[in-house]
Scaffold this motif. Structure first.
Motif, PDB file in Angstrom:
ATOM      1  N   GLY A 121       3.770   2.550   6.560  1.00 19.93           N
ATOM      2  CA  GLY A 121       2.447   1.596   6.565  1.00 19.93           C
ATOM      3  C   GLY A 121       1.525   2.020   6.878  1.00 19.93           C
ATOM      4  O   GLY A 121       0.801   3.458   7.437  1.00 19.93           O
ATOM      5  N   GLY A 135       0.677  -7.981   8.181  1.00 19.05           N
ATOM      6  CA  GLY A 135       0.997  -6.341   7.785  1.00 19.05           C
ATOM      7  C   GLY A 135       1.244  -6.350   9.148  1.00 19.05           C
ATOM      8  O   GLY A 135       3.089  -5.543   9.187  1.00 19.05           O
ATOM      9  N   ARG A 138       4.518  -8.048   8.919  1.00 21.64           N
ATOM     10  CA  ARG A 138       6.155  -7.377   8.256  1.00 21.64           C
ATOM     11  C   ARG A 138       6.420  -5.945   8.634  1.00 21.64           C
ATOM     12  O   ARG A 138       7.918  -6.043   8.554  1.00 21.64           O
ATOM     13  CB  ARG A 138       5.496  -7.549   7.187  1.00 21.64           C
ATOM     14  N   TRP A 145       4.190  -1.977   5.010  1.00 21.80           N
ATOM     15  CA  TRP A 145       2.967  -2.466   4.659  1.00 21.80           C
ATOM     16  C   TRP A 145       1.971  -2.156   4.151  1.00 21.80           C
ATOM     17  O   TRP A 145       1.414  -0.347   3.860  1.00 21.80           O
ATOM     18  CB  TRP A 145       2.434  -2.888   5.562  1.00 21.80           C
TER      19      TRP A 145
END
Length: 243
Positions: A121, A135, A138, A145
């Motif tokens: 991410g 984020g 997640r 992300w």
């Protein structure tokens, strides 16, 4: 499911002073001062601390033998602009353990390259707190992300590469032995790998888009994939296996 429903993650935060993340092309962002980059670092750590993570900070990565002690690595990019090239040692870290970049500058990082290189991410220095929290949640849920455009562009690149380098007829998806998949799921994974979206799959198979979503979620679960890109990547490894 929210982050409080899951076990705590042990995470290591590599700060901007670490030599581990620099390379010969790196340079310091002249707009950052020591005070502002410290505030940005504290801001991100504070948000991550609310997401059920145990955080350890350091200016150098742990010894290679100790890196598995952490489930997640955050790398602060405030002073490490890589002119869109990710250093080899960061790529090696990402191959070993989940790695996330934060405080990134959009002009200095190719997020698509980061995604295709195994980074989990990217958070940008101008992301709003609610975006960062979303984020981080997640990430906590074992997802990636990235911006939606980044995911779509990366998928398009994978599909283009497949079209430009087709496999021999005897190793195409239709002839692959997919473990534990139903006939309908095999059909859908073929369509996903060809670039078809849910509506197109539904129209071709004469089923609802909700049914398509259900099959795709089942495929994600059975293949331990978190998105379409990982599902296509998973399918590649079985193409050369015998029936």
């Amino acid at each position: 499911m929210n982050s409080m429903d899951m076990g705590r993650l042990n995470a290591f935060v590599l700060t901007t002073t670490g030599n581990n993340i620099s390379d010969t092309s790196a340079h310091v962002n002249p707009n950052l001062t020591q005070d502002t980059d410290q505030e940005a670092l504290k801001h991100f750590i504070g948000l991550a601390g609310t997401c059920n993570m145990t955080l350890t900070t350091g200016s150098e990565l742990p010894a290679v033998g100790d890196r598995r002690n952490y489930q997640l690595y955050f790398i602060d990019l405030q002073k490490s602009l890589w002119t869109k090239q990710i250093p080899e040692n960061v790529l090696q870290l990402a191959a070993q353990v989940r790695t996330v970049l934060f405080n990134a500058c959009e002009d200095a990082l190719c997020d698509k390259q980061a995604l295709l290189s195994g980074i989990e991410g990217v958070f940008y220095h101008n992301d709003r707190p609610e975006i960062i929290l979303r984020g981080l949640t997640r990430i906590q849920q074992n997802e990636r992300w990235f911006k939606r455009d980044t995911m779509n562009n990366a998928l398009a690149d994978l599909l283009k590469a497949r079209q430009e380098n087709p496999l021999p007829a005897d190793s195409r998806l239709a002839e692959v032995n997919f473990p534990a998949l139903t006939k309908r799921e095999k059909t859908i994974i073929n369509l996903v790998s060809s670039g078809a979206q849910n509506k197109e799959i539904a129209d071709q198979l004469h089923i609802s888009t909700n049914t398509v979503k259900t099959h795709i979620y089942s495929l994600f679960r059975k293949t331990s994939s978190r998105n379409r890109i990982e599902l296509i990547t998973w399918s590649q490894q079985f193409r050369s296996l015998p029936h």
